[in-house]
Structure formats: C-alpha cells, structure tokens
Design a protein around this motif. Structure first.
Motif, PDB file in Angstrom:
ATOM      1  N   ILE A 168       0.772  -1.204   0.015  1.00  0.00           N
ATOM      2  CA  ILE A 168      -0.004  -0.102   0.105  1.00  0.00           C
ATOM      3  C   ILE A 168       0.941   1.283  -0.106  1.00  0.00           C
ATOM      4  O   ILE A 168       0.448   2.155  -0.793  1.00  0.00           O
ATOM      5  CB  ILE A 168      -0.994  -0.038   1.208  1.00  0.00           C
ATOM      6  N   ARG A 169       1.959   1.335   0.882  1.00  0.00           N
ATOM      7  CA  ARG A 169       2.931   2.176   0.887  1.00  0.00           C
ATOM      8  C   ARG A 169       3.432   2.491  -0.680  1.00  0.00           C
ATOM      9  O   ARG A 169       3.424   3.696  -1.062  1.00  0.00           O
ATOM     10  CB  ARG A 169       3.780   2.167   1.529  1.00  0.00           C
ATOM     11  N   SER A 170       3.745   1.465  -1.241  1.00  0.00           N
ATOM     12  CA  SER A 170       4.169   1.806  -2.754  1.00  0.00           C
ATOM     13  C   SER A 170       3.279   2.447  -3.719  1.00  0.00           C
ATOM     14  O   SER A 170       3.475   3.005  -4.454  1.00  0.00           O
ATOM     15  CB  SER A 170       4.805   0.435  -3.489  1.00  0.00           C
ATOM     16  N   CYS A 171       1.902   1.906  -3.282  1.00  0.00           N
ATOM     17  CA  CYS A 171       0.823   2.418  -4.312  1.00  0.00           C
ATOM     18  C   CYS A 171       0.783   3.976  -3.699  1.00  0.00           C
ATOM     19  O   CYS A 171       0.662   4.970  -4.684  1.00  0.00           O
ATOM     20  CB  CYS A 171      -0.763   1.765  -3.991  1.00  0.00           C
ATOM     21  N   ARG A 207      -3.784  -0.842  -4.854  1.00  0.00           N
ATOM     22  CA  ARG A 207      -4.219  -0.442  -3.423  1.00  0.00           C
ATOM     23  C   ARG A 207      -5.648  -0.884  -3.078  1.00  0.00           C
ATOM     24  O   ARG A 207      -5.765  -1.319  -1.694  1.00  0.00           O
ATOM     25  CB  ARG A 207      -4.121   0.862  -3.503  1.00  0.00           C
ATOM     26  N   ALA A 208      -6.588  -0.748  -3.838  1.00  0.00           N
ATOM     27  CA  ALA A 208      -7.857  -1.181  -3.430  1.00  0.00           C
ATOM     28  C   ALA A 208      -7.991  -2.921  -3.074  1.00  0.00           C
ATOM     29  O   ALA A 208      -8.430  -3.123  -2.237  1.00  0.00           O
ATOM     30  CB  ALA A 208      -8.671  -0.948  -4.630  1.00  0.00           C
ATOM     31  N   TYR A 209      -7.212  -3.223  -4.129  1.00  0.00           N
ATOM     32  CA  TYR A 209      -7.268  -4.865  -3.984  1.00  0.00           C
ATOM     33  C   TYR A 209      -6.341  -5.246  -2.385  1.00  0.00           C
ATOM     34  O   TYR A 209      -6.815  -6.014  -1.718  1.00  0.00           O
ATOM     35  CB  TYR A 209      -6.290  -5.512  -4.885  1.00  0.00           C
ATOM     36  N   ASP A 229     -11.215   3.976  -4.973  1.00  0.00           N
ATOM     37  CA  ASP A 229      -9.913   3.645  -5.599  1.00  0.00           C
ATOM     38  C   ASP A 229     -10.320   2.636  -6.729  1.00  0.00           C
ATOM     39  O   ASP A 229      -9.811   2.926  -7.969  1.00  0.00           O
ATOM     40  CB  ASP A 229      -9.042   2.602  -4.816  1.00  0.00           C
ATOM     41  N   CYS A 230     -11.472   1.816  -6.891  1.00  0.00           N
ATOM     42  CA  CYS A 230     -11.957   1.086  -7.969  1.00  0.00           C
ATOM     43  C   CYS A 230     -12.274   2.045  -9.013  1.00  0.00           C
ATOM     44  O   CYS A 230     -12.150   1.711  -9.927  1.00  0.00           O
ATOM     45  CB  CYS A 230     -12.970   0.139  -7.243  1.00  0.00           C
ATOM     46  N   GLU A 231     -13.354   2.804  -8.425  1.00  0.00           N
ATOM     47  CA  GLU A 231     -13.795   3.861  -9.703  1.00  0.00           C
ATOM     48  C   GLU A 231     -12.641   4.724 -10.466  1.00  0.00           C
ATOM     49  O   GLU A 231     -12.854   4.805 -11.657  1.00  0.00           O
ATOM     50  CB  GLU A 231     -14.545   4.940  -8.973  1.00  0.00           C
TER      51      GLU A 231
END
Length: 628
Positions: free
Chosen positions: A114-117, A148-150, A192-194
């Motif tokens: 997540i940090r990388s995202c 990130r969403a995943y 995030d998905c959107e």
C-alpha cells in the motif's frame, strides 16, 4: 505500522529499462547503478513503470502458495504439520501466536505494498510530476489505484476495518492511526476502484496487468461482502458470542451500524451486473446441459486458464479470467509438485477432505450419501463432472508414472488404498498403495485423507510435476465469480427467476441438470452448494462461510478421510503389480472422522484475525478485534 526507508529503491528491472532505451557509444563510460535515488525514479517513465510493476509482487503466487487457504476451510487438509495452519483451525491463534499467515494477505505485507501505491499516487498526481504523456500516466495511476484497492480488500476481509493510510510516511512522523470503520474502508476501496476503472477504460493493458474490468470485478466482490450478514449489526450481534461484550463504540469497525441490507444488496447486484455486461466468460449461454464428458473438460479448461497444452483442454476458456497471476519463469511455479501424489515423488500438500468430496452431487443432481448402499458401493461413479476435474481418488487415471517412479504402475492409476496381492513367493499379502503413507515411494509425503487435488494441476502427460514447472495462471477474479455474486444478490432481492436462470447456465456448462426453486430458503441452499463446488480451491469458501456466518457448522467440523480396501473376489487373484480392477477385487470404502493431524474447532473470535501484539504496541490507537 512498520516504517520503510524512503531514501533509495533497488530495482531488478532497472537494467531492462535502461537497455530498452537503446544502445549508445558512451554507455560503457557510465558507472552502472545498483540503486536509483527516489527523486530520480519519478522523472523517467521506464523507471516508474518498473516501480509499479514491482508492486504486483505483493500478489505473491496468488493462491498457489504451498500452504493454501483451502486448508483453513472445509475443502482440504494441509499434509505437513507445524506450519501454523493447525493453530488457525483449532481456534488457538491470539495476538502473540498468529498461526499461518499467507504472504498475499498478511498485515505487514499488505501495508508495505500500500505504501508503494501511495508513493505512486502522490508523485503522479503532483503538479510537478515529470510524466508528460497522459496515456502513460493514466495507465500507471490506474494500476496503482487498483492494487491499493485490492490490498485493502485483502485486509478488510481478514481483519474488518483497518487504518486507512493514503500517504507515504517519512522518518520522525507520528505513525499511530486509528482503524477506519468497516463502512469507511468499503467506501475508500470503492473510490479507488472507480478511479482505476476511469483511468484504465479503453487502455490496452498487458496480460496480468490490472484492467477496467478487473476494477469492476473487485468492486463487485467488495459490495457483495459488505451486503452479507456478517457485516449487518443486528444479525452479527444476534449470532456471534464475541459481539456480546464488544464495546458498542467499536462495532463500526466490523459492521454497518445503521441502514438496511436491502440497498447494499441492490448495490452488489448492480456491480455484479456491470461485470457481466462488460465481460464475456466461457460457455455461459447454454440452454441445456452438455454431455458429462464435455462438462468435465469445460471445467478442466477453465482451471487451466489457457496455460495447458494437455489433450482436450480448450485454450478459449481463458476468456473466463478477468485478473490473474501468470507464470513465465520456468522455476517459479511448482503447484503440481507441492500438491500431487507422493507416488509420483510429489508432496501431497493440500489434500481434499471427505467433507468436500461428499458434497459433489450425483450426475442426476441428487445428493450423494454414504447411507445409500448403491453410492457406498461405488462412491466415485456417476458424480458431478466437476468432481472428476477436481479430485484424484482411488482408481482414478493420472499421468504416466514411469516417467518419474519406474515401472511400478503400467496403468497410471491413483492408489490410495490397501489391497490383497500375491507376492514373489506366492504368498498373499496386504499391499499399501503407491500413493499412501505406507508407500514404497516417499511415504512421508502421502495423503492422510485418501484423496489428492486434481484442479489446477496441469494434466499434460509430458509434464513431470516433481521436476518440471507448469504455467497455469491463478484466477484472482474470473467471470463466473461475478455471475455467482449476481445470483446471490438476486436471491436476496427476491429475483428468483433470474437466479435460477444463471444457476442453470453454470450447471449446464458443467454437464449438470437444471435446478428448480421458488423460495429464498431453497434457492439459498442450492446457490451456496453451487458456489462451493464451482469455486473449490479458489480462496472463496473460507470467506463465504464466514460472511454467511455458517462457520461453526462448516469450517469447524472435524476432518473426514476415506479408507479404501481391496480384497480378492472368490477364485480371483493378482500377482506382483497391483492395478485397480473391479473384476478381481471387491472394494470397500469407509469414511472416517479423524483428529490426529488436526482437531478442528470453531471459536467465534476466528471470524476475524487478531492484530499482533507488536502492531498494537507500535500503534496504540489500534483497537483489537473481539475475542482476543
């Protein structure tokens, strides 16, 4: 949360990015870097692409890790002890003894990615970012939002609400963050998905990269889970003992505390329908069932995802895949070795338990039962065609054994029983099958349950699983999952005819007869069975049983095995080399309940995983889950 140093990133892909820019005469005069300063990464599209590509490593092997999620459900048993799976299955985990944690869902692992995202989003949305091509920027950003969403979705379905981190921390900052509510986390993931869908729509992505359809599929799953009973306050409090004494102010971390489930089911229905409208799937337009043999090959082909060259496998079934982990390195995928029979020098790994095997219907759609004398006499005949594409059972045909184990089984049959046999001296002995824990071949790797998995092992006879890789992709999302989500939401919303239509389309593809039903109760039972069978070994059952709050009577059951015995018929005998032959042998099949390897027990605290003591010590705003 664990802090990651921001100063330098080391890339294995950097050299490829540099070589891709073309050869120059002064190339050898440049000192080859072993690391790239962070500020330089975001100035070069190739380096940014390499950075984003590396984030995909957070997906690990997908569901193909040696210890599979199926083995913390009523699908399989992990053969080898002391890996921590037994601690989860006996409800013995706690904040200091976490038990088995998969790299694709672990708390620290997910936040690292997540940090990388977050870094990607921060830099590519900054006013001074150096990526000037809008198409390139959209593709990179879209992937970062999806990933990130995943990763947050993985955390959410194991832990409930978690801290929502949207920035990259630096040294000397305050790292204490309170948990987001369940609803806040759902809304964040959907946002995030959107973003991902918007940025990736119309983009030509590489195989294995996120797409707009993958964003729709993730959205469908998250909304289905959000609508489920586990996250409805009234239903969760009524059923879960651990909720009784959980402070009321902490309940929002796990459930919606207001509003009806109906709008949430409507949102889940719409999200699933959007996937169905945008995707294609595989052979889901049938109006009657296909022959059993075709149904078996359809299901095998779906599991292979276009990654097998075995006879009869339809590469077109890859159309089922929406988002998958592909394997291109000849050394990185040994699923067959990890899970195949020990008589082929494999490791058994995650072997099906009788609870799963017994749930496969008869080919005519009736339930299998050990109390039925016809079923008990021949338990592996006339079953759901998907059974034969998922389970390796005693007497099943398999790969050429002589390629790896010598001339010990000319008919290449799975041997998980004990049989009469005439030895070299003419004496009758009891021969323990080659794929048992009494085998002459790596008996320590034999199955305890009497079964092996077939699904996801490439049936190509030219692949020797013990020594060669396979290239079958892991399906993070496939089209049929969205269809099943749609069916579930349809049932909850009273759209029974629509649910029956799509249930039958799935069954027709598998060679199974139509079902009927006109009540919520009947259709729910049929649907849950169909989802269990269709999605076996795909990391669905563990989460489904929990979100339906049926874990005590499913995941908490004791494991069941099968004991197979073959005795000579009167006047018949067989010498030296055993083979499965009902003309020579009378076979008996005895299901048994076993607790020696695992004594499974369900405690309601296991509906959610605990936050580790170390994590709570680092972040004193992190509220522990109930029961710990």
């Amino acid at each position: 949360m664990k802090l990651i140093n921001k100063t330098t990133y080391i890339f294995t892909l950097v050299f490829l990015a540099m070589l891709g820019s073309g050869c120059k005469k002064d190339f050898l005069n440049v000192e080859p870097p072993t690391s790239i300063p962070a500020e330089d990464v975001w100035k070069d599209p190739a380096l940014v692409s390499a950075f984003v590509t590396e984030i995909y490593n957070g997906l690990s092997l997908g569901g193909f890790s040696e210890e599979m999620l199926s083995s913390v459900s009523d699908e399989s048993l992990f053969t080898h002890p002391t890996r921590g799976i037994d601690l989860v299955n006996s409800s013995s985990i706690n904040p200091t003894t976490l038990g088995w944690i998969n790299a694709s869902s672990g708390y620290n692992q997910m936040y690292n990615r997540i940090r990388s995202c977050n870094l990607t989003v921060e830099h590519l949305t900054a006013a001074d970012n150096a990526i000037t091509d809008p198409n390139t920027k959209d593709m990179l950003l879209g992937q970062a939002y999806f990933l990130r969403a995943y990763f947050y979705q993985q955390l959410l379905r194991f832990y409930g609400g978690v801290p929502l981190i949207t920035k990259s921390y630096v040294l000397d900052e305050d790292y204490t963050v309170q948990r987001g509510t369940y609803e806040e986390c759902v809304n964040f993931i959907l946002k995030d998905c959107e973003e991902s869908i918007k940025l990736l729509t119309g983009k030509a992505m590489l195989k294995g990269q996120a797409t707009s359809l993958a964003g729709l599929a993730l959205k469908s799953r998250v909304l289905l889970y959000a609508a489920s009973d586990l996250h409805d306050m009234a239903k969760a409090k009524a059923k879960l003992k651990t909720m009784e004494n959980y402070p009321v102010e902490h309940l929002p971390f796990l459930v919606y505390t207001n509003g009806s489930q109906t709008p949430r089911w409507q949102a889940a229905w719409e999200a699933a329908k959007a996937v169905m409208d945008a995707g294609t799937g595989y052979k889901l337009n049938l109006t009657e069932k296909v022959p059993d043999s075709v149904g078996k090959m359809n299901y095998k082909s779906i599991a292979m995802g276009g990654g097998s060259k075995a006879p009869g496998i339809d590469a077109a079934a890859a159309s089922e895949l929406i988002f998958a982990r592909y394997f291109i390195d000849r050394s990185d995928m040994r699923y067959g070795r990890a899970n195949g029979p020990n008589g082929y020098h494999n490791w058994a790994g995650n072997t099906p338990i009788g609870l799963l095997v017994d749930d496969y219907e008869m080919a005519n759609g009736t339930k299998f039962s050990w109390t039925n004398p016809i079923h008990k006499a021949n338990p592996y005949q006339n079953r759901d065609p998907r059974f034969y594409a998922t389970i390796l059972y005693d007497g099943a045909g398999w790969k050429p054994r002589d390629k790896v184990s010598g001339d010990v089984d000319s008919l290449n049959q799975i041997q998980t029983g004990e049989y009469d046999l005439i030895d070299e001296k003419g004496a009758k002995i009891r021969f323990k099958g080659l794929d048992t824990r009494g085998s002459s071949i790596e008996n320590w790797n034999g199955s305890w349950t009497g079964y092996y998995t077939h699904k996801f092992i490439d049936p190509d006879p030219n692949i020797v699983d013990a020594t060669q890789p396979q290239f079958v992709p892991w399906p993070f999302f496939r089209y049929t999952e969205a269809v099943l989500n749609y069916i579930e939401a349809s049932i909850e919303l009273g759209q029974f005819s629509e649910a029956v239509l799509w249930l039958n389309r799935i069954r027709f593809r598998a060679g199974m007869p139509a079902i009927t039903g006109s009540s919520k109760e009947v259709l729910t039972e049929i649907y849950r069975h169909e989802r269990r069978i269709e999605m076996a070994y795909e990391e669905q059952r563990y989460h489904d049983a929990r979100r339906w709050m049926i874990a005590p009577e499913t995941l908490g059951r004791k494991t069941t095995y099968i004991k197979v015995s073959g005795t000579f018929k009167p006047g018949k005998s067989l010498a030296k080399t055993y083979r499965y032959d009902p003309a020579i042998y009378d076979y008996t099949y005895t299901p048994t309940t076993e607790t020696a390897q695992e004594n499974r027990k369900w405690d309601d605290k296991i509906y959610y995983r605990p936050f580790s003591r170390d994590e709570i010590n680092r972040n004193n705003k992190l509220i522990q889950n109930p029961g710990y």
